[in-house]
Write a protein that holds these residues in place. Structure first.
Motif, PDB file in Angstrom:
ATOM      1  N   ASP A   1      15.460 -12.496 -38.654  1.00 36.53           N
ATOM      2  CA  ASP A   1      15.536 -13.589 -39.621  1.00 36.53           C
ATOM      3  C   ASP A   1      14.105 -14.022 -39.928  1.00 36.53           C
ATOM      4  O   ASP A   1      13.162 -13.701 -39.185  1.00 36.53           O
ATOM      5  CB  ASP A   1      16.346 -14.744 -39.015  1.00 36.53           C
ATOM      6  CG  ASP A   1      16.359 -15.972 -39.894  1.00 36.53           C
ATOM      7  OD1 ASP A   1      16.776 -15.862 -41.058  1.00 36.53           O
ATOM      8  OD2 ASP A   1      15.920 -17.038 -39.425  1.00 36.53           O
TER       9      ASP A   1
ATOM     10  N   SER B   1      16.816 -12.317 -44.898  1.00 37.02           N
ATOM     11  CA  SER B   1      16.678 -13.761 -45.057  1.00 37.02           C
ATOM     12  C   SER B   1      17.606 -14.255 -46.154  1.00 37.02           C
ATOM     13  O   SER B   1      17.928 -13.526 -47.091  1.00 37.02           O
ATOM     14  CB  SER B   1      15.221 -14.104 -45.420  1.00 37.02           C
ATOM     15  OG  SER B   1      15.084 -15.473 -45.744  1.00 37.02           O
TER      16      SER B   1
ATOM     17  N   GLY C   1      17.852 -14.501 -34.795  1.00 35.81           N
ATOM     18  CA  GLY C   1      17.753 -15.594 -35.753  1.00 35.81           C
ATOM     19  C   GLY C   1      17.718 -16.935 -35.061  1.00 35.81           C
ATOM     20  O   GLY C   1      17.626 -17.011 -33.823  1.00 35.81           O
TER      21      GLY C   1
ATOM     22  N   ASP D   1      23.515 -17.222 -38.139  1.00 33.03           N
ATOM     23  CA  ASP D   1      23.060 -15.899 -37.710  1.00 33.03           C
ATOM     24  C   ASP D   1      24.036 -15.325 -36.683  1.00 33.03           C
ATOM     25  O   ASP D   1      24.391 -14.142 -36.729  1.00 33.03           O
ATOM     26  CB  ASP D   1      21.649 -15.978 -37.115  1.00 33.03           C
ATOM     27  CG  ASP D   1      20.592 -16.279 -38.162  1.00 33.03           C
ATOM     28  OD1 ASP D   1      20.574 -15.604 -39.197  1.00 33.03           O
ATOM     29  OD2 ASP D   1      19.779 -17.194 -37.944  1.00 33.03           O
TER      30      ASP D   1
END
Length: 214
Positions: free
Chosen positions: A9, A109, A166, A171
């Motif tokens: 992430d 992302s 993340g 996530d």
């Protein structure tokens, strides 16, 4: 935890942008006549989809026009502060160590793709990743699950061989939905308690997260 590929992430994980996030959130608050928040307030309100967070802090339902306004206020302020953000502690060392271990790496992302890719390049990180994917649309705030599935399919990766690292509950939920492993770091928008509730391992840094991999 065995994994041959790491999906990273960006915001709150590899990029330390908490101060810019809070300033942008408070730009939204000001735009809707609501008092500003502190970081703990934002962590308590943070949820996916993001509209839920803002409806909670603004104490009102948001129609599509208002949600677009929220998104615009947030990202204009965030973009203005992006140059003040720094990589998370040890990012370059961690990415190098991951590559040296023989693992491949990519980045996914929910930030806009058109802003993400030049920013990754600016920080000199592009060469570490086999693929970089951001949000394709014009308004953010959705879940990461479908994006993660597409991200893995585009690279022909077996989800069982992948770990997502993340910083938010979404996530963890995305990893569960896609069939990947997950490690969460408590460096971003959510508390350790909220992260632990996903059942995923939680660490205090990306270096600690990488050390969980065999």
């Amino acid at each position: 935890m065995k994994a041959s590929h790491v999906v990273w992430d960006w915001n709150g994980t590899l990029l330390n942008d908490n101060h810019a996030v809070l300033a942008a959130v408070n730009e939204v608050c000001a735009g809707f006549g609501r008092p500003g928040l502190n970081w703990s307030d934002w962590q308590a309100a943070y949820a996916r989809p993001m509209r839920v967070s803002y409806e909670q802090i603004l104490q009102r339902s948001l129609d599509e026009e208002e949600w677009a306004r929220v998104d615009k206020l947030y990202h204009e302020r965030y973009d203005a502060l992006l140059h003040t953000c720094e990589l998370a502690s040890g990012t370059l060392d961690v990415l190098r160590a991951c590559a040296d271990s023989g693992r491949t790496q990519s980045l996914l992302s929910m930030w806009f793709h058109g802003r993400l890719t030049p920013t990754i390049e600016q920080y000199g990180l592009t060469t570490y990743f086999t693929r970089v994917d951001g949000l394709a649309g014009d308004v953010g705030g959705g879940s990461k699950a479908e994006s993660l599935v597409r991200h893995l399919e585009a690279q022909q990766l077996d989800p069982a061989s992948v770990v997502l690292i993340g910083d938010v509950v979404d996530d963890g939920l995305a990893a569960q939905a896609a069939g990947t492993q997950c490690v969460l770091v408590s460096t971003g928008a959510m508390t350790s308690e909220a992260l632990l509730a996903t059942g995923a391992p939680v660490t205090n840094s990306i270096a600690e997260a990488l050390r969980l991999l065999d």
